[in-house]
Write an enzyme that holds these catalytic residues in place. Sequence first.
Site, PDB file in Angstrom:
ATOM      1  N   ARG A 103       0.843  -0.943  -0.118  1.00 23.51           N
ATOM      2  CA  ARG A 103       0.047   0.256  -0.092  1.00 23.51           C
ATOM      3  C   ARG A 103       1.057   1.363  -0.215  1.00 23.51           C
ATOM      4  O   ARG A 103       2.065   0.825   0.545  1.00 23.51           O
ATOM      5  CB  ARG A 103      -1.480   0.164   1.468  1.00 23.51           C
ATOM      6  CG  ARG A 103      -0.333   0.573   3.229  1.00 23.51           C
ATOM      7  CD  ARG A 103      -1.074   0.516   4.166  1.00 23.51           C
ATOM      8  NE  ARG A 103      -0.605   1.000   4.823  1.00 23.51           N
ATOM      9  CZ  ARG A 103       0.250   1.468   5.672  1.00 23.51           C
ATOM     10  NH1 ARG A 103       0.327   2.993   4.616  1.00 23.51           N
ATOM     11  NH2 ARG A 103       0.775   2.142   6.231  1.00 23.51           N
ATOM     12  N   CYS A 104       0.224   2.520  -0.344  1.00 21.21           N
ATOM     13  CA  CYS A 104       0.846   3.513   0.114  1.00 21.21           C
ATOM     14  C   CYS A 104      -0.231   4.665   0.561  1.00 21.21           C
ATOM     15  O   CYS A 104      -1.013   3.726   1.201  1.00 21.21           O
ATOM     16  CB  CYS A 104       0.978   4.439  -1.442  1.00 21.21           C
ATOM     17  SG  CYS A 104      -0.154   4.876  -2.486  1.00 21.21           S
ATOM     18  N   TRP A 105       0.175   5.511   0.484  1.00 16.33           N
ATOM     19  CA  TRP A 105      -0.914   6.561   1.538  1.00 16.33           C
ATOM     20  C   TRP A 105      -2.441   6.631   1.382  1.00 16.33           C
ATOM     21  O   TRP A 105      -3.118   6.777   1.495  1.00 16.33           O
ATOM     22  CB  TRP A 105      -0.408   8.352   1.899  1.00 16.33           C
ATOM     23  CG  TRP A 105      -0.526   9.164   0.364  1.00 16.33           C
ATOM     24  CD1 TRP A 105       0.636   8.839  -0.935  1.00 16.33           C
ATOM     25  CD2 TRP A 105      -1.777   9.409  -0.281  1.00 16.33           C
ATOM     26  NE1 TRP A 105      -0.180   9.659  -1.765  1.00 16.33           N
ATOM     27  CE2 TRP A 105      -1.175  10.177  -1.390  1.00 16.33           C
ATOM     28  CE3 TRP A 105      -3.024   9.471   0.581  1.00 16.33           C
ATOM     29  CZ2 TRP A 105      -2.282  11.057  -2.444  1.00 16.33           C
ATOM     30  CZ3 TRP A 105      -3.377  10.407  -0.912  1.00 16.33           C
ATOM     31  CH2 TRP A 105      -3.601  10.705  -1.843  1.00 16.33           C
ATOM     32  N   ARG A 156      -3.658   3.526  -1.641  1.00 17.31           N
ATOM     33  CA  ARG A 156      -3.719   2.815  -2.876  1.00 17.31           C
ATOM     34  C   ARG A 156      -3.781   1.338  -2.254  1.00 17.31           C
ATOM     35  O   ARG A 156      -2.108   1.350  -1.434  1.00 17.31           O
ATOM     36  CB  ARG A 156      -3.010   3.295  -3.856  1.00 17.31           C
ATOM     37  CG  ARG A 156      -4.186   3.862  -4.688  1.00 17.31           C
ATOM     38  CD  ARG A 156      -2.771   3.967  -6.192  1.00 17.31           C
ATOM     39  NE  ARG A 156      -3.551   5.390  -6.967  1.00 17.31           N
ATOM     40  CZ  ARG A 156      -3.650   5.488  -7.858  1.00 17.31           C
ATOM     41  NH1 ARG A 156      -2.622   4.424  -8.900  1.00 17.31           N
ATOM     42  NH2 ARG A 156      -4.514   6.818  -8.651  1.00 17.31           N
ATOM     43  N   LEU A 188      -8.182   2.984   4.536  1.00 19.25           N
ATOM     44  CA  LEU A 188      -7.058   2.099   3.802  1.00 19.25           C
ATOM     45  C   LEU A 188      -7.042   1.762   4.772  1.00 19.25           C
ATOM     46  O   LEU A 188      -6.368   0.054   4.183  1.00 19.25           O
ATOM     47  CB  LEU A 188      -6.160   3.208   3.105  1.00 19.25           C
ATOM     48  CG  LEU A 188      -5.045   2.492   2.526  1.00 19.25           C
ATOM     49  CD1 LEU A 188      -5.772   2.350   1.114  1.00 19.25           C
ATOM     50  CD2 LEU A 188      -4.169   3.455   2.436  1.00 19.25           C
TER      51      LEU A 188
END
Length: 79
Positions: A22-24, A26, A66
């Site tokens: 994951r990123c911030w 997605r 998320l």
Amino acid sequence: MTTAEQILTAVGGPDNVASLTRCWARLRFELHDAAVVGEAAIGALPEVALVVTQHGQFQVAMRTGLLEVFDELVALLER
């Protein structure tokens, strides 16, 4: 069914997931077979802003939740 469970089902289940990061904003999936992904089902989820395939990854941009969805996906994949 939780958002994480719905996403996991729509990407073809745990056996189709080669890796998940994951990123911030997605979730980033590397899949064994991208042809089985139900993009419309994922895109229809209220927490999802966008689905896209980019840089060889199937990416799910989230509006909200998320971290919770990622943590649940990791737990589901570890089973």
